[in-house]
Design a protein around this motif. Structure first.
Motif, mmCIF file in Angstrom:
data_model
loop_
_atom_site.group_PDB
_atom_site.id
_atom_site.type_symbol
_atom_site.label_atom_id
_atom_site.label_comp_id
_atom_site.label_asym_id
_atom_site.label_seq_id
_atom_site.Cartn_x
_atom_site.Cartn_y
_atom_site.Cartn_z
ATOM 1 N N VAL A 1 0.948 -1.130 -0.174
ATOM 2 C CA VAL A 1 0.300 -0.057 0.299
ATOM 3 C C VAL A 1 0.928 1.270 -0.395
ATOM 4 O O VAL A 1 1.608 1.156 0.395
ATOM 5 C CB VAL A 1 -1.050 0.123 1.143
ATOM 6 C CG1 VAL A 1 -1.389 1.042 0.903
ATOM 7 C CG2 VAL A 1 -1.478 -1.650 1.114
ATOM 8 N N THR B 1 -0.776 7.144 0.002
ATOM 9 C CA THR B 1 -2.317 7.832 0.016
ATOM 10 C C THR B 1 -3.163 6.213 0.450
ATOM 11 O O THR B 1 -4.438 7.202 0.483
ATOM 12 C CB THR B 1 -2.217 8.327 -1.596
ATOM 13 O OG1 THR B 1 -2.136 6.581 -2.153
ATOM 14 C CG2 THR B 1 -1.279 9.258 -2.563
ATOM 15 N N GLY B 2 -3.018 5.537 0.343
ATOM 16 C CA GLY B 2 -3.893 4.907 1.159
ATOM 17 C C GLY B 2 -4.168 3.129 -0.229
ATOM 18 O O GLY B 2 -4.999 2.684 -0.018
ATOM 19 N N LEU B 3 -3.682 3.479 -1.382
ATOM 20 C CA LEU B 3 -3.873 2.573 -3.047
ATOM 21 C C LEU B 3 -2.939 0.987 -2.266
ATOM 22 O O LEU B 3 -2.194 1.629 -2.038
ATOM 23 C CB LEU B 3 -3.440 4.017 -4.086
ATOM 24 C CG LEU B 3 -3.731 2.392 -4.791
ATOM 25 C CD1 LEU B 3 -5.226 2.492 -5.091
ATOM 26 C CD2 LEU B 3 -3.061 3.845 -6.351
ATOM 27 N N ARG C 1 -1.183 -1.135 -4.157
ATOM 28 C CA ARG C 1 -0.931 -0.889 -5.294
ATOM 29 C C ARG C 1 -0.359 -2.509 -5.806
ATOM 30 O O ARG C 1 -0.702 -2.905 -7.035
ATOM 31 C CB ARG C 1 0.840 -0.170 -5.113
ATOM 32 C CG ARG C 1 0.348 0.815 -4.649
ATOM 33 C CD ARG C 1 0.014 1.867 -5.809
ATOM 34 N NE ARG C 1 0.784 1.884 -7.139
ATOM 35 C CZ ARG C 1 2.104 2.536 -7.698
ATOM 36 N NH1 ARG C 1 2.574 3.392 -6.784
ATOM 37 N NH2 ARG C 1 2.676 2.731 -8.840
ATOM 38 N N THR D 1 -7.918 -6.556 -4.082
ATOM 39 C CA THR D 1 -8.297 -5.573 -3.980
ATOM 40 C C THR D 1 -7.459 -4.363 -4.571
ATOM 41 O O THR D 1 -6.794 -2.696 -4.179
ATOM 42 C CB THR D 1 -7.494 -5.465 -2.173
ATOM 43 O OG1 THR D 1 -7.066 -6.105 -2.058
ATOM 44 C CG2 THR D 1 -8.930 -5.780 -1.275
ATOM 45 N N LYS E 1 -7.029 -0.315 -5.178
ATOM 46 C CA LYS E 1 -8.286 0.097 -4.371
ATOM 47 C C LYS E 1 -7.822 0.461 -3.448
ATOM 48 O O LYS E 1 -6.365 0.344 -3.491
ATOM 49 C CB LYS E 1 -9.046 -0.958 -3.922
ATOM 50 C CG LYS E 1 -10.058 -1.042 -5.209
ATOM 51 C CD LYS E 1 -10.989 -2.781 -5.070
ATOM 52 C CE LYS E 1 -12.249 -3.061 -6.336
ATOM 53 N NZ LYS E 1 -12.929 -4.232 -5.772
ATOM 54 N N TYR E 2 -7.912 1.582 -2.864
ATOM 55 C CA TYR E 2 -8.109 1.595 -1.288
ATOM 56 C C TYR E 2 -8.289 1.516 -0.211
ATOM 57 O O TYR E 2 -9.563 0.541 -0.213
ATOM 58 C CB TYR E 2 -7.960 4.020 -1.250
ATOM 59 C CG TYR E 2 -8.106 4.943 -2.318
ATOM 60 C CD1 TYR E 2 -8.196 5.035 -3.754
ATOM 61 C CD2 TYR E 2 -6.560 5.047 -1.764
ATOM 62 C CE1 TYR E 2 -7.202 5.741 -3.840
ATOM 63 C CE2 TYR E 2 -6.104 6.540 -2.568
ATOM 64 C CZ TYR E 2 -7.320 6.626 -3.683
ATOM 65 O OH TYR E 2 -5.995 7.228 -4.656
ATOM 66 N N ILE E 3 -7.500 1.791 1.174
ATOM 67 C CA ILE E 3 -7.653 0.316 2.096
ATOM 68 C C ILE E 3 -8.727 0.712 3.011
ATOM 69 O O ILE E 3 -9.515 2.643 2.396
ATOM 70 C CB ILE E 3 -6.662 0.493 3.082
ATOM 71 C CG1 ILE E 3 -6.387 1.808 3.446
ATOM 72 C CG2 ILE E 3 -5.151 0.542 2.368
ATOM 73 C CD1 ILE E 3 -4.944 2.186 4.515
ATOM 74 N N THR E 4 -9.958 0.259 3.627
ATOM 75 C CA THR E 4 -11.202 1.110 3.823
ATOM 76 C C THR E 4 -10.476 -0.088 5.466
ATOM 77 O O THR E 4 -12.064 0.452 6.387
ATOM 78 C CB THR E 4 -12.251 -0.005 3.270
ATOM 79 O OG1 THR E 4 -12.098 -1.174 3.202
ATOM 80 C CG2 THR E 4 -12.050 0.506 1.767
ATOM 81 N N LYS F 1 -5.668 1.129 7.840
ATOM 82 C CA LYS F 1 -5.321 2.166 8.228
ATOM 83 C C LYS F 1 -4.368 3.130 9.385
ATOM 84 O O LYS F 1 -4.144 4.227 9.722
ATOM 85 C CB LYS F 1 -6.754 3.391 8.392
ATOM 86 C CG LYS F 1 -8.046 2.927 7.179
ATOM 87 C CD LYS F 1 -9.460 4.182 7.480
ATOM 88 C CE LYS F 1 -10.172 3.888 6.350
ATOM 89 N NZ LYS F 1 -11.215 4.370 6.732
ATOM 90 N N GLY G 1 4.414 4.057 2.391
ATOM 91 C CA GLY G 1 4.073 3.660 2.322
ATOM 92 C C GLY G 1 4.133 1.957 3.105
ATOM 93 O O GLY G 1 4.954 2.146 4.066
#
Length: 531
Positions: A114, A117-119, A121, A130, A133-136, A141, A180
């Motif tokens: 990740v 930015t939380g994406l 990779r 996933t 996508k951005y982490i949820t 987080k 990240g």
């Protein structure tokens, strides 16, 4: 009148009947007292032994988990250095590296990278979906925000509904800029590294089992997989683990079951390992023990009773002293009377029978004690007795050396010649050791092909000479398999190396390991201070 007298006589108890009844009652009382005393003593011994074994098992599992998580952390740290500039790397190469990392170590069920930015990779396996996508999840987080090594508490992923433990390492580029993290997950309800290590790891006692809890009291590993994730922090030993305590005790779990538990905290991740045995297992062993005692006592006591009944009509007052003697047995220490002939023939025979029965019980008890202290294959002292002797010598301040010996390539002997030949080799080596050391030295089979000798009043150099005699004798003497057998040995000394029994064995074992690595068939003395 005569009829009335005869009727009254019939109502009276004859002396023979009274004596027979009294003797029978005394014998039964004696047997009951012996059985109760043996039951209580055996019960305490079994409970203490079970608690100690469970604590030992929990400690070993805790050490395994601790080492495992250190290795997992090291794996992520190494990978973080490789992917420090993931933005400049080819995505296909990154994915291939993640796949290789996941399959080669089997530490994690999934691995993801990740960015800052939380994406996400990249992720392995790609079926998770996933990537891009951005982490949820709150755990991801928190890992991203912390910019530090991170280990989550168990949580359920919303996307897959899996119970997960998440571990991550931050990524920094060459300029030290945070880029990240790389993170790995364990799917607790599916096949993972914990299942691989502990899934087929039975406990020593029938009915015993173990489970692993997180730092917040949630189940992470259990034989009943449907309970994974359950909060059992109200369990009395789990609550102590949460407070950082380790130990063993008799407890009642949340389902009302009485258990004997050993529990140990895992330093690396704050988890806890609990090994439990149902108290019913102890009672089953007690019942078998009582049945065995009854079986051994049946013949001598049957003979004894027959003798008593046959001679009851001729016994009188001397019988009382014998009954008093039997009545004391089981409640206090009683010295058996000397085997002198009694003036009364019947009492003399009864005294002999009593001595015979009590001697048989004492012989059985002595044999049980000997069996508990001896290795059945080699006849050497067993591990429990060795540890008791070491602690006794340390308490007394007695100087001694520990020689730990391990037969080289013993597995190949079993594989080539069979386990029966392997047993003969172990007995052969045991004879060499006992014939080489002094009568005051202690020889023990520590487990498998590993042996230990305690050499009192000997420094490491003197113990080295003893160990070399053992090694050379084994190498040169004919043996059951007809080919040279060698042994590697490690030595530690109390108190120049350590003043702890456990640490002495550990240091001697390290020296043994060095001897193995150095080519086997040699003796090495442990370094001062464990260097």
């Amino acid at each position: 009148m005569l009829h009335e007298i005869k009727a009254n006589q019939r109502k009276k108890i004859s002396l023979a009947t009274l004596l027979t009844g009294l003797v029978c009652l005394s014998v039964l009382l004696t047997v009951s007292i012996l059985l109760v005393a043996s039951y209580q003593s055996k019960k305490r011994s079994l409970i203490d032994t079970t608690l100690t074994l469970n604590f030992s098992s929990a400690s070993k599992m805790s050490q395994t988990i601790n080492s495992l998580f250190k290795s997992m952390r090291s794996s992520l740290q190494y990978s973080s250095s490789i992917f420090s500039n993931v933005n400049a790397m080819n995505p296909d190469e990154v994915y291939a590296s993640l796949e290789l990392m996941r399959h080669s170590s089997n530490y994690f069920n999934s691995i993801s990278i990740v960015d800052e930015t939380g994406l996400v990779r990249n992720v392995s396996p790609s079926s998770i979906g996933t990537a891009g996508k951005y982490i949820t999840t709150e755990a991801a987080k928190a890992a991203l925000a912390s910019q530090k090594p991170y280990l989550s508490k168990p949580y359920i992923a919303a996307s897959t509904n899996r119970l997960i433990v998440f571990m991550s390492e931050p990524l920094f580029d060459k300029e030290g800029i945070y880029r990240g993290f790389i993170g790995g997950t364990l799917y607790l309800q599916e096949y993972n590294i914990l299942n691989m290590i502990f899934g087929s790891n039975p406990t020593d006692k029938v009915g015993s089992y173990f489970y692993i809890v997180g730092s917040d009291g949630h189940l992470l590993f259990h034989r009943d997989t449907t309970r994974l994730g359950e909060n059992i922090s109200a369990n009395q030993v789990v609550s102590k683990l949460i407070q950082g305590q380790s130990g063993y005790e008799q407890m009642v779990n949340l389902h009302g079951e009485s258990l004997l538990a050993g529990y140990v905290k895992v330093p690396e991740n704050g988890w806890g390992v609990v090994v439990v045995s149902p108290i019913s297992v102890v009672y089953e062993q007690l019942i078998r023990h009582i049945k065995s005692m009854l079986l051994y006592m049946m013949l001598p006591f049957s003979i004894f009773m027959l003798i008593v009944i046959g001679l009851a009509r001729r016994l009188a007052r001397p019988f009382i002293s014998l009954a008093d003697l039997v009545g004391k047995i089981g409640r206090e220490h009683v010295d058996l009377p000397e085997g002198k002939q009694h003036w009364n023939r019947e009492v003399d025979l009864l005294s002999t029978a009593v001595r015979y029965a009590l001697t048989a019980i004492k012989k059985q008890t002595d044999q049980l004690t000997l069996d508990a202290m001896t290795d059945p294959l080699t006849g050497l002292t067993n591990r429990r007795t060795l540890e008791a002797i070491m602690h006794k010598w340390i308490e007394e301040g007695t100087s001694f050396s520990v020689i730990i010996m391990d037969l080289d390539r013993f597995k190949s002997i079993n594989d080539t010649y069979g386990h029966q030949a392997g047993d003969e080799v172990l007995k052969h080596f045991a004879k060499i050791v006992t014939s080489t050391v002094r009568p005051s030295d202690v020889c023990c089979r520590f487990g498998g092909e590993e042996f230990i000798a305690l050499i009192p009043q000997a420094n490491a150099e003197e113990a080295y000479l003893v160990a070399e005699r053992i090694r050379i004798t084994l190498q040169n003497r004919d043996n059951p398999v007809g080919k040279p057998i060698t042994v590697s040995q490690g030595i530690a000394h109390y108190s120049s190396h350590s003043d702890s029994a456990e640490e002495l064995i550990h240091l001697a074992d390290q020296a043994l390991y060095k001897a193995k690595e150095s080519g086997r068939n040699r003796t090495i003395i442990a370094d001062i201070g464990g260097e």
